[in-house]
Design an enzyme around this catalytic site. Structure first.
Site, PDB file in Angstrom:
ATOM      1  N   GLY A  31      -6.097  12.424 -97.507  1.00 45.96           N
ATOM      2  CA  GLY A  31      -6.102  11.561 -96.326  1.00 45.96           C
ATOM      3  C   GLY A  31      -7.132  10.457 -96.396  1.00 45.96           C
ATOM      4  O   GLY A  31      -7.635  10.143 -97.485  1.00 45.96           O
ATOM      5  N   LEU A  33      -6.394   7.401 -95.857  1.00 47.78           N
ATOM      6  CA  LEU A  33      -5.575   6.652 -96.820  1.00 47.78           C
ATOM      7  C   LEU A  33      -5.946   5.175 -96.884  1.00 47.78           C
ATOM      8  O   LEU A  33      -6.339   4.576 -95.889  1.00 47.78           O
ATOM      9  CB  LEU A  33      -4.091   6.792 -96.456  1.00 47.78           C
ATOM     10  CG  LEU A  33      -3.553   8.228 -96.431  1.00 47.78           C
ATOM     11  CD1 LEU A  33      -2.058   8.225 -96.128  1.00 47.78           C
ATOM     12  CD2 LEU A  33      -3.811   8.952 -97.749  1.00 47.78           C
ATOM     13  N   GLY A  36      -4.979   2.184-102.359  1.00 51.15           N
ATOM     14  CA  GLY A  36      -4.890   2.940-103.613  1.00 51.15           C
ATOM     15  C   GLY A  36      -3.883   4.071-103.470  1.00 51.15           C
ATOM     16  O   GLY A  36      -2.976   4.249-104.297  1.00 51.15           O
ATOM     17  N   HIS A  37      -4.014   4.831-102.375  1.00 49.51           N
ATOM     18  CA  HIS A  37      -3.043   5.908-102.112  1.00 49.51           C
ATOM     19  C   HIS A  37      -1.640   5.311-101.965  1.00 49.51           C
ATOM     20  O   HIS A  37      -0.656   5.846-102.484  1.00 49.51           O
ATOM     21  CB  HIS A  37      -3.374   6.632-100.798  1.00 49.51           C
ATOM     22  CG  HIS A  37      -4.669   7.373-100.806  1.00 49.51           C
ATOM     23  ND1 HIS A  37      -5.753   7.004-100.057  1.00 49.51           N
ATOM     24  CD2 HIS A  37      -5.058   8.502-101.462  1.00 49.51           C
ATOM     25  CE1 HIS A  37      -6.750   7.855-100.235  1.00 49.51           C
ATOM     26  NE2 HIS A  37      -6.357   8.775-101.089  1.00 49.51           N
ATOM     27  N   GLY A 147      -3.730   9.028-109.368  1.00 46.22           N
ATOM     28  CA  GLY A 147      -4.377   7.756-109.669  1.00 46.22           C
ATOM     29  C   GLY A 147      -5.361   7.857-110.821  1.00 46.22           C
ATOM     30  O   GLY A 147      -6.041   8.880-111.002  1.00 46.22           O
ATOM     31  N   GLU A 148      -5.457   6.775-111.599  1.00 47.43           N
ATOM     32  CA  GLU A 148      -6.436   6.718-112.696  1.00 47.43           C
ATOM     33  C   GLU A 148      -7.862   6.596-112.166  1.00 47.43           C
ATOM     34  O   GLU A 148      -8.820   6.732-112.911  1.00 47.43           O
ATOM     35  CB  GLU A 148      -6.105   5.543-113.636  1.00 47.43           C
ATOM     36  CG  GLU A 148      -4.860   5.811-114.442  1.00 47.43           C
ATOM     37  CD  GLU A 148      -4.339   4.607-115.192  1.00 47.43           C
ATOM     38  OE1 GLU A 148      -5.001   3.552-115.190  1.00 47.43           O
ATOM     39  OE2 GLU A 148      -3.231   4.713-115.751  1.00 47.43           O
ATOM     40  N   SER A 185     -11.669   3.769-102.323  1.00 44.78           N
ATOM     41  CA  SER A 185     -11.942   5.197-102.210  1.00 44.78           C
ATOM     42  C   SER A 185     -12.102   5.541-100.732  1.00 44.78           C
ATOM     43  O   SER A 185     -12.635   4.732 -99.959  1.00 44.78           O
ATOM     44  CB  SER A 185     -13.249   5.524-102.953  1.00 44.78           C
ATOM     45  OG  SER A 185     -13.715   6.801-102.570  1.00 44.78           O
ATOM     46  N   SER A 186     -11.679   6.741-100.373  1.00 47.25           N
ATOM     47  CA  SER A 186     -11.855   7.184 -98.986  1.00 47.25           C
ATOM     48  C   SER A 186     -13.336   7.202 -98.628  1.00 47.25           C
ATOM     49  O   SER A 186     -13.715   7.006 -97.483  1.00 47.25           O
ATOM     50  CB  SER A 186     -11.287   8.583 -98.803  1.00 47.25           C
ATOM     51  OG  SER A 186      -9.941   8.597 -99.202  1.00 47.25           O
ATOM     52  N   ARG A 187     -14.179   7.464 -99.646  1.00 49.16           N
ATOM     53  CA  ARG A 187     -15.616   7.557 -99.390  1.00 49.16           C
ATOM     54  C   ARG A 187     -16.247   6.188 -99.101  1.00 49.16           C
ATOM     55  O   ARG A 187     -17.359   6.138 -98.577  1.00 49.16           O
ATOM     56  CB  ARG A 187     -16.333   8.190-100.582  1.00 49.16           C
ATOM     57  CG  ARG A 187     -16.041   9.666-100.735  1.00 49.16           C
ATOM     58  CD  ARG A 187     -16.641  10.193-102.029  1.00 49.16           C
ATOM     59  NE  ARG A 187     -16.055  11.471-102.392  1.00 49.16           N
ATOM     60  CZ  ARG A 187     -16.526  12.647-102.008  1.00 49.16           C
ATOM     61  NH1 ARG A 187     -17.583  12.720-101.257  1.00 49.16           N
ATOM     62  NH2 ARG A 187     -15.919  13.756-102.393  1.00 49.16           N
TER      63      ARG A 187
END
Ligand code: AMP
Length: 287
Positions: A31, A33, A36-37, A147-148, A185-187
């Site tokens: 999640g 999102l 990228g996702h 994902g890479e 990134s989610s972060r």
């Protein structure tokens, strides 16, 4: 778009899909999102008849309970994004549904699981393998998309599929970056304004390393990457590694592998970011 919470409901739907002889693409996520996702989701929708996206923040892959607790959870925004893209099914299971009993499997990945993320996040890949194998059992997809961005994870998942002889094709998707180069990134949404302003140095350094590999030994290059990032007061590298992109074997000389991957983990204190880049394909820095 159908939002599903129980395995039973999901399997009633996948059974109907399979009876129609249609293919199922699967995109597992935690999640929060972002684009990228969504690039994985769009690739799945192009390649498969039906796409299932799962959203599950998997407790067993976090070694640190506060990291698990602080992981961003944005379910309403996530389902709105997936609805816009036109996904068929979103699977949002509870922890009980995924792990009904605590006795869960243990996996061994040997050397590819012991370096980089495996060395600094003990137990992380075991947790990833637990959740992915469980989700594969439940969904039984024809294809699954990764994902890479999480390069080592991608190699581990391919290994998992081989080890367990699972009938699923693993498709890898390129890293999607912000306009300043930072890997999505989610972060990233946990970063302060200052940290966010400094974080693109990570990607810029990786891209510059692509030019430098022609003039430097691998060891000197790794040192240069670490020094360049660590010179920024907001950033601190945890590891810098150049590996064979297929076997993840750490390299001393470029001649040891056909394709090389430069991988880093960096703290923008206390947020841990990872990024990587294929070394031999890069010509000039874009950022
Ligand atoms: P996560 O929600 O972080 O577990 O990620 C779910 C999937 O999305 C994983 O296969 C990730 O590698 C992939 N992913 C995350 N960020 C990106 C990105 N910036 N570009 C491409 N794929 C990504």
């Amino acid at each position: 778009m159908i939002i599903i919470h129980s395995i039973k409901h999901l399997q009633e739907l996948t059974e109907i899909v399979r009876k129609k002889d249609k293919t199922i693409g699967f995109v597992p996520t935690m999640g929060a999102l972002h684009q990228g996702h969504l690039s994985l989701v769009k690739t799945s929708m192009q390649q498969c008849d039906y796409t299932i996206v799962s959203i599950f923040v998997n407790p067993t892959q976090f070694e640190n309970s506060s990291d698990f607790k602080n992981y961003p959870r944005t379910q309403e925004a996530d389902t709105a994004l997936l609805y816009e893209v036109g996904v068929d099914f979103v699977f949002i299971p509870s922890e009980k549904e995924i792990y009904p009993t605590p006795g869960i499997r243990t996996f061994r990945f040997g050397k590819i699981g012991a370096i980089m993320e495996g060395a600094y996040r003990p137990g992380h890949f075991n947790g990833v393998a637990q959740v992915v194998s469980r989700l594969f059992d439940i969904v039984q997809p024809d294809m699954a998309f990764f994902g890479e961005k999480d390069y080592q994870q991608l190699v581990i998942i391919k290994q998992l599929v081989k080890q367990m002889d699972l009938p699923v094709e693993i498709e890898s998707c390129p890293i999607v970056r912000e306009s300043d180069g930072l890997a999505m990134s989610s972060r990233n949404r946990l970063l302060t304004t200052e940290q966010r302003a400094h974080a693109p140095l990570i990607a810029r350094t990786l891209f510059e390393a692509g030019d430098k590999i022609k003039k430097m030994s691998i060891n000197t290059l790794k040192e240069w990457v670490a020094q360049t990032i660590d010179a920024d007061p907001y950033l601190k590298t945890e590891y810098v590694e150049v590996v064979n992109a297929v076997t993840l074997h750490p390299l001393k000389r470029p001649t040891e592998a056909d394709i090389m991957q430069l991988c880093v983990a960096v703290y923008a204190d206390p947020i841990r970011l990872i990024d990587n880049i294929r070394l031999d394909k890069i010509c000039k820095s874009k950022y």
